[in-house]
Design a protein around this motif. Sequence first.
Motif, mmCIF file in Angstrom:
data_model
loop_
_atom_site.group_PDB
_atom_site.id
_atom_site.type_symbol
_atom_site.label_atom_id
_atom_site.label_comp_id
_atom_site.label_asym_id
_atom_site.label_seq_id
_atom_site.Cartn_x
_atom_site.Cartn_y
_atom_site.Cartn_z
ATOM 1 N N GLY A 197 50.574 45.225 -57.501
ATOM 2 C CA GLY A 197 50.131 43.874 -57.830
ATOM 3 C C GLY A 197 51.163 42.825 -57.449
ATOM 4 N N MET A 198 52.449 43.130 -57.675
ATOM 5 C CA MET A 198 53.501 42.187 -57.290
ATOM 6 C C MET A 198 53.547 42.008 -55.775
ATOM 7 S SD MET A 198 54.807 40.970 -60.027
ATOM 8 C CE MET A 198 55.778 39.892 -59.008
ATOM 9 N N ALA A 199 53.352 43.095 -55.029
ATOM 10 C CA ALA A 199 53.329 43.002 -53.568
ATOM 11 C C ALA A 199 52.138 42.163 -53.101
ATOM 12 C CB ALA A 199 53.275 44.392 -52.948
ATOM 13 N N LYS A 200 50.999 42.322 -53.774
ATOM 14 C CA LYS A 200 49.826 41.503 -53.436
ATOM 15 C C LYS A 200 50.109 40.028 -53.687
ATOM 16 C CE LYS A 200 45.923 44.685 -54.144
ATOM 17 N NZ LYS A 200 44.669 44.896 -54.905
ATOM 18 N N LEU A 201 50.722 39.737 -54.840
ATOM 19 C CA LEU A 201 51.037 38.343 -55.162
ATOM 20 C C LEU A 201 52.001 37.764 -54.134
ATOM 21 C CD1 LEU A 201 50.898 35.879 -56.971
ATOM 22 C CD2 LEU A 201 52.589 36.953 -58.492
ATOM 23 N N ALA A 202 53.010 38.548 -53.747
ATOM 24 C CA ALA A 202 53.964 38.095 -52.736
ATOM 25 C C ALA A 202 53.265 37.804 -51.413
ATOM 26 C CB ALA A 202 55.047 39.143 -52.544
ATOM 27 N N LYS A 203 52.359 38.679 -51.019
ATOM 28 C CA LYS A 203 51.629 38.487 -49.764
ATOM 29 C C LYS A 203 50.766 37.225 -49.838
ATOM 30 C CE LYS A 203 48.219 40.784 -46.748
ATOM 31 N NZ LYS A 203 48.690 40.089 -45.525
ATOM 32 N N HIS A 204 50.103 37.010 -50.962
ATOM 33 C CA HIS A 204 49.299 35.791 -51.131
ATOM 34 C C HIS A 204 50.179 34.550 -51.053
ATOM 35 C CE1 HIS A 204 45.159 36.977 -51.889
ATOM 36 N NE2 HIS A 204 45.579 37.948 -52.680
ATOM 37 N N LEU A 205 51.335 34.587 -51.688
ATOM 38 C CA LEU A 205 52.244 33.448 -51.637
ATOM 39 C C LEU A 205 52.632 33.113 -50.202
ATOM 40 C CD1 LEU A 205 54.947 33.667 -54.484
ATOM 41 C CD2 LEU A 205 53.618 31.646 -53.823
ATOM 42 N N ILE A 206 53.025 34.133 -49.460
ATOM 43 C CA ILE A 206 53.490 33.915 -48.083
ATOM 44 C C ILE A 206 52.346 33.513 -47.168
ATOM 45 C CG2 ILE A 206 54.517 35.067 -46.079
ATOM 46 C CD1 ILE A 206 56.123 36.778 -48.114
ATOM 47 N N ASP A 207 51.177 34.128 -47.338
ATOM 48 C CA ASP A 207 50.030 33.819 -46.483
ATOM 49 C C ASP A 207 49.463 32.433 -46.785
ATOM 50 O OD1 ASP A 207 50.178 36.228 -45.195
ATOM 51 O OD2 ASP A 207 48.574 37.189 -46.329
ATOM 52 N N ASP A 208 49.300 32.122 -48.083
ATOM 53 C CA ASP A 208 48.623 30.888 -48.484
ATOM 54 C C ASP A 208 49.561 29.688 -48.510
ATOM 55 O OD1 ASP A 208 46.481 32.586 -48.805
ATOM 56 O OD2 ASP A 208 46.581 32.636 -50.995
ATOM 57 N N TYR A 209 50.803 29.916 -48.885
ATOM 58 C CA TYR A 209 51.774 28.826 -49.002
ATOM 59 C C TYR A 209 53.123 29.250 -48.417
ATOM 60 C CZ TYR A 209 48.102 27.574 -52.262
ATOM 61 O OH TYR A 209 46.877 27.306 -52.818
ATOM 62 N N PRO A 210 53.192 29.380 -47.095
ATOM 63 C CA PRO A 210 54.424 29.858 -46.454
ATOM 64 C C PRO A 210 55.631 28.973 -46.728
ATOM 65 C CG PRO A 210 52.871 28.978 -44.825
ATOM 66 C CD PRO A 210 52.125 29.094 -46.113
ATOM 67 N N GLU A 211 55.388 27.741 -47.194
ATOM 68 C CA GLU A 211 56.506 26.853 -47.523
ATOM 69 C C GLU A 211 57.356 27.406 -48.671
ATOM 70 O OE1 GLU A 211 52.783 24.790 -49.408
ATOM 71 O OE2 GLU A 211 53.270 26.095 -47.710
ATOM 72 N N ILE A 212 56.832 28.386 -49.398
ATOM 73 C CA ILE A 212 57.608 29.006 -50.466
ATOM 74 C C ILE A 212 58.929 29.547 -49.931
ATOM 75 C CG2 ILE A 212 56.466 31.251 -50.186
ATOM 76 C CD1 ILE A 212 57.807 29.778 -53.481
ATOM 77 N N LEU A 213 58.922 30.027 -48.690
ATOM 78 C CA LEU A 213 60.116 30.648 -48.121
ATOM 79 C C LEU A 213 61.234 29.631 -47.874
ATOM 80 C CD1 LEU A 213 58.382 33.110 -45.633
ATOM 81 C CD2 LEU A 213 59.354 33.629 -47.881
ATOM 82 N N LYS A 214 60.874 28.369 -47.694
ATOM 83 C CA LYS A 214 61.899 27.340 -47.508
ATOM 84 C C LYS A 214 62.722 27.158 -48.777
ATOM 85 C CE LYS A 214 59.341 24.669 -44.028
ATOM 86 N NZ LYS A 214 58.727 23.352 -43.696
#
Length: 445
Positions: A197-214
Amino acid sequence: MNKLIKKITVAALAFGVAASGVFVSPKNAAAAEQPNVNANAAIAIEESTGKVLYQKDADKLMGIASMTKMMDEYILLEQINSGKLKWDDNVTISEYAYKISQDTSLSNVPLRLGEEYTVQELYEAMAIYSANGAAIALAEKMAGSEAKFVDMMNKKAEELDLGEHKFVNSTGLNNSDLKGSQQVGSATDENQMTARGMAKLAKHLIDDYPEILKTSSITKKTFREGTSDAIDMTNWNWLLPGLIYGREGVDGLKTGTTDYAGMCLTATAEQDGMRVITVVMHANGGNGSGDHNSARFDETNKMLDYAFDNFKVMDVQAKGTKVKDPSSIAVTKGKEDSVGLVTTEDVKLVVPKSTEKAKLETKVTLDKKELEAPVKKGTKVGTMTVALKDGDDLGYLDGKQAETIEVETAGDVEKANWFVLSMQSVGDFFVGVGDYVVDGVKSWF
């Protein structure tokens, strides 16, 4: 005649293999030895495809500590992108958020009671420094109260199909740390999810809002620089380049630590064009709270090394590739009696680094047996699964065992004119009569 029989036999065998859709467990020499990850649960995936590369008790429900704040970040970024919130909106600090922010035994930036801070300031404090008071203040801003925000968290987890989960607060702390202000659950409850589930959430974060990585890649920043409340923030993810265990390519995402959850880390890194997400939960193997902070970074490095040393992403099939089995679908009342089939998108698979040309197993499933003219090019008619022959049996993050894409018609088929349709009807009539006569003749003998 014998040669013909042999050719037919070989063709039949080839057809059987291609159509079987069987996914074989790894038996080849290219399969590298998996790492021994010292954690109660762990998973590693390739981000773009969701292909699972490693897993250990990935569906076990466990404490997630401050990795919780990834859900806070997702909901916040969703509200920013939808226009419900703006980065420069002000947030007034409640007594609850103030009390938590003053606890120096927890990760925090000090907040002043009743003072206003921007959403941007609190978001950065939460994402970089895991500030718990800031997380509560943002939860109250977004939902009106932490209890209502917890309801949003649980609903979002269902919406994102994160699997088994339980959220009771916005911070990931044990409710006993919340100064008697806990809103949901018992006095000692904590947030729980699975490594998957945590990996899914991480993937959603990166896919949907890649600005999170900044933001998640920021190693150091001063909170409220130039004021009397200024405090230097160092990211707790010490795998970021420039920090204690710095590793090239790491740019996120979130650590977490409580006695119950142990040392946790959801990390992501990019190398040679491939992005990997890893999750470790209770990285010290369940031995108390764990004072060896390096454990989560050591175990994460094992999975990152394994992923980047042994796998790559390969383009295995291009959009518009002709489908072979079946190669067409029947068409009624048209100028042609069938139309060819092609794939709708490119297909990428995670393959061993030694692979030069991927051997594939495909299986096509059509929604119906035939179409009625007129038929337009690009009409979706079914799906095709694509898997690596002799690949592993770990499957994908969502439980699939193969990549699935849609299949569509390769061209147009116009409707036949009335004369042709009439002739087809006459032909069908005589075929029917012929069948009747043959059946009648058979009955004489």
